[in-house]
Scaffold this active site. Structure first.
Site, mmCIF file in Angstrom:
data_model
loop_
_atom_site.group_PDB
_atom_site.id
_atom_site.type_symbol
_atom_site.label_atom_id
_atom_site.label_comp_id
_atom_site.label_asym_id
_atom_site.label_seq_id
_atom_site.Cartn_x
_atom_site.Cartn_y
_atom_site.Cartn_z
ATOM 1 N N ASN A 244 -3.259 7.003 2.747
ATOM 2 C CA ASN A 244 -3.804 7.321 1.430
ATOM 3 C C ASN A 244 -5.237 7.795 1.613
ATOM 4 O O ASN A 244 -6.137 6.995 1.883
ATOM 5 C CB ASN A 244 -3.742 6.077 0.537
ATOM 6 C CG ASN A 244 -4.270 6.343 -0.861
ATOM 7 O OD1 ASN A 244 -4.567 7.472 -1.235
ATOM 8 N ND2 ASN A 244 -4.408 5.284 -1.650
ATOM 9 N N LYS B 223 -7.198 9.001 -0.585
ATOM 10 C CA LYS B 223 -7.990 8.715 -1.785
ATOM 11 C C LYS B 223 -8.842 9.936 -2.158
ATOM 12 O O LYS B 223 -8.423 11.075 -1.957
ATOM 13 C CB LYS B 223 -8.804 7.433 -1.587
ATOM 14 C CG LYS B 223 -7.917 6.237 -1.228
ATOM 15 C CD LYS B 223 -8.639 4.927 -1.254
ATOM 16 C CE LYS B 223 -7.692 3.795 -0.883
ATOM 17 N NZ LYS B 223 -8.347 2.471 -0.968
ATOM 18 N N HIS C 30 -1.369 1.638 -7.530
ATOM 19 C CA HIS C 30 -2.431 1.215 -6.613
ATOM 20 C C HIS C 30 -3.477 0.418 -7.376
ATOM 21 O O HIS C 30 -3.737 0.676 -8.560
ATOM 22 C CB HIS C 30 -3.063 2.446 -5.949
ATOM 23 C CG HIS C 30 -3.959 2.107 -4.799
ATOM 24 N ND1 HIS C 30 -5.246 1.657 -4.956
ATOM 25 C CD2 HIS C 30 -3.730 2.149 -3.461
ATOM 26 C CE1 HIS C 30 -5.779 1.438 -3.761
ATOM 27 N NE2 HIS C 30 -4.871 1.723 -2.839
ATOM 28 N N GLU D 246 -6.574 0.460 -7.458
ATOM 29 C CA GLU D 246 -7.663 1.226 -8.054
ATOM 30 C C GLU D 246 -7.228 1.872 -9.364
ATOM 31 O O GLU D 246 -8.047 2.066 -10.271
ATOM 32 C CB GLU D 246 -8.157 2.266 -7.044
ATOM 33 C CG GLU D 246 -8.873 1.609 -5.870
ATOM 34 C CD GLU D 246 -8.763 2.386 -4.568
ATOM 35 O OE1 GLU D 246 -9.168 1.816 -3.539
ATOM 36 O OE2 GLU D 246 -8.274 3.533 -4.568
ATOM 37 N N GLU E 24 -0.577 -4.876 -1.280
ATOM 38 C CA GLU E 24 -1.979 -4.648 -0.959
ATOM 39 C C GLU E 24 -2.839 -5.682 -1.684
ATOM 40 O O GLU E 24 -3.168 -5.496 -2.861
ATOM 41 C CB GLU E 24 -2.409 -3.245 -1.375
ATOM 42 C CG GLU E 24 -1.716 -2.128 -0.622
ATOM 43 C CD GLU E 24 -2.461 -0.817 -0.763
ATOM 44 O OE1 GLU E 24 -2.871 -0.273 0.257
ATOM 45 O OE2 GLU E 24 -2.640 -0.356 -1.908
ATOM 46 N N GLY F 266 -10.468 -1.919 1.450
ATOM 47 C CA GLY F 266 -11.775 -1.319 1.628
ATOM 48 C C GLY F 266 -12.902 -2.307 1.836
ATOM 49 O O GLY F 266 -14.073 -1.938 1.791
ATOM 50 N N SER G 257 -7.236 -2.726 4.576
ATOM 51 C CA SER G 257 -8.081 -2.666 5.771
ATOM 52 C C SER G 257 -7.279 -2.671 7.068
ATOM 53 O O SER G 257 -7.695 -3.251 8.074
ATOM 54 C CB SER G 257 -9.107 -3.809 5.759
ATOM 55 O OG SER G 257 -9.965 -3.696 4.639
#
Length: 316
Positions: A72, A74, A156, A158, A226, A232, A272
């Site tokens: 991904n 992003k 996701h 985010e 996730e 991140g 990560s």
């Protein structure tokens, strides 16, 4: 796949989720105690996996699907940096028994599709909930198919926690994407405070239920677990922490959708993941691959993660 028989949030008897972590520092070396859950997971292992001795394959996976690694990208990249990344991926030596997918930003999908080896499939990072039209700023599933996308990432963290997308809205997105012939990388995962409160399973099961209530079939769905606290941040779930959630997700699918779906649906880990930790994570039987963020922007390191499938291979 038949209609979902039940989509309750029921947990196994006497099991309410992961223990509280409020007194435990989350770091790369932390491991969840299995004292209170050992017998539960032994039961799950008997009921949801097939022993390696009984199958022809030499890959130790609880599910029956091929190892899957997605990258991904992003909101990263320029024409020049993506040209370099694609060149690195084109020259990489990748294990054959892995499905490999990358998700560039929308504006670079066409560039990547026209220059990347066919060995790697293309995903979008999001799509609209229905047919295209007067929806400024959105991209429809039909448009993604038109430019050669095979997959789309939905749900996701985010999108959930920054953009504000709700569970049922994400489920409807997944159903429409599937109706247009796209595969769905369906993300789930808990916030740090939810994990510390012992609500990891409650959160993940609620998110799974929203998908199950909406989709007609799980044939083209990959579940990406996730944990939000590991995306991140440089923190990563230990192999055992990830395995605990993956085996519970597989058990939920078995009980609430069907044993067949539980067996064939790939459950991948994201958070990560990098070239240093991927092999240890890959050894866990219910980790069927990875959804990679920052490390997917580095061609050689992404290739290392793809090739971590070798860590799953065991002696026949």
């Amino acid at each position: 796949m038949a209609a979902v028989a039940s989509t309750s949030l029921a947990c196994p008897p006497n099991f309410s989720g992961l223990r509280r972590l409020s007194d435990t520092k989350l770091d790369n070396n932390a491991a969840l105690s299995m004292t209170t859950t050992q017998s539960f997971f032994q039961h799950l292992r008997r009921s949801t996996s097939t022993s390696t001795a009984s199958r022809a394959s030499v890959v130790a996976m609880a599910g029956t699907g091929k190892f899957f690694v997605g990258g991904n990208w992003k909101c990263n990249g320029t024409k020049d940096s993506i040209t370099k990344l694609v060149a690195d991926l084109n020259s990489a030596s990748l294990e054959a028994d892995v499905d490999v997918v990358v998700a560039p930003p929308f504006i670079y999908i066409d560039q990547v599709k026209n220059s990347l080896t066919d060995r790697i499939e293309i995903s979008a990072q999001n799509c609209w909930v229905g047919k295209g039209g007067a929806f400024t700023g959105e991209i429809s599933g039909e448009q993604l198919k038109d430019i050669g996308c095979k997959w789309v990432v939905l749900g996701h963290s985010e999108r959930r926690h920054v953009i504000g997308e709700k569970d049922d809205f994400i489920g409807k997105k997944a159903a429409y994407a599937l109706s247009q012939g796209l595969g769905v990388i369906a993300c789930i995962g808990e916030l740090l405070e939810e994990r510390e409160a012992g609500k990891t399973f409650d959160v993940c099961f609620q998110q799974l239920k929203a998908y199950a209530d909406a989709v007609p079939s799980w044939d083209d769905i990959v579940i990406a677990y996730e944990p939000v606290w590991a995306i991140g941040t440089g923190k990563v779930a230990t192999p055992q922490q990830a395995q605990e959630v993956h085996v519970a997700v597989r058990d939920w699918l078995s009980k609430n959708v069907s044993p067949e779906v539980a067996s064939k649906t790939r459950i991948i880990y994201g958070g990560s993941v990098n070239g240093s930790n991927c092999a240890d994570l890959a050894t866990k039987e219910d980790i069927d691959g990875f959804l990679v963020g920052g490390a997917s922007l580095k061609g050689p390191e992404f290739a290392t993660i793809v090739n971590s499938v070798t860590a799953k291979k065991v002696a026949a």
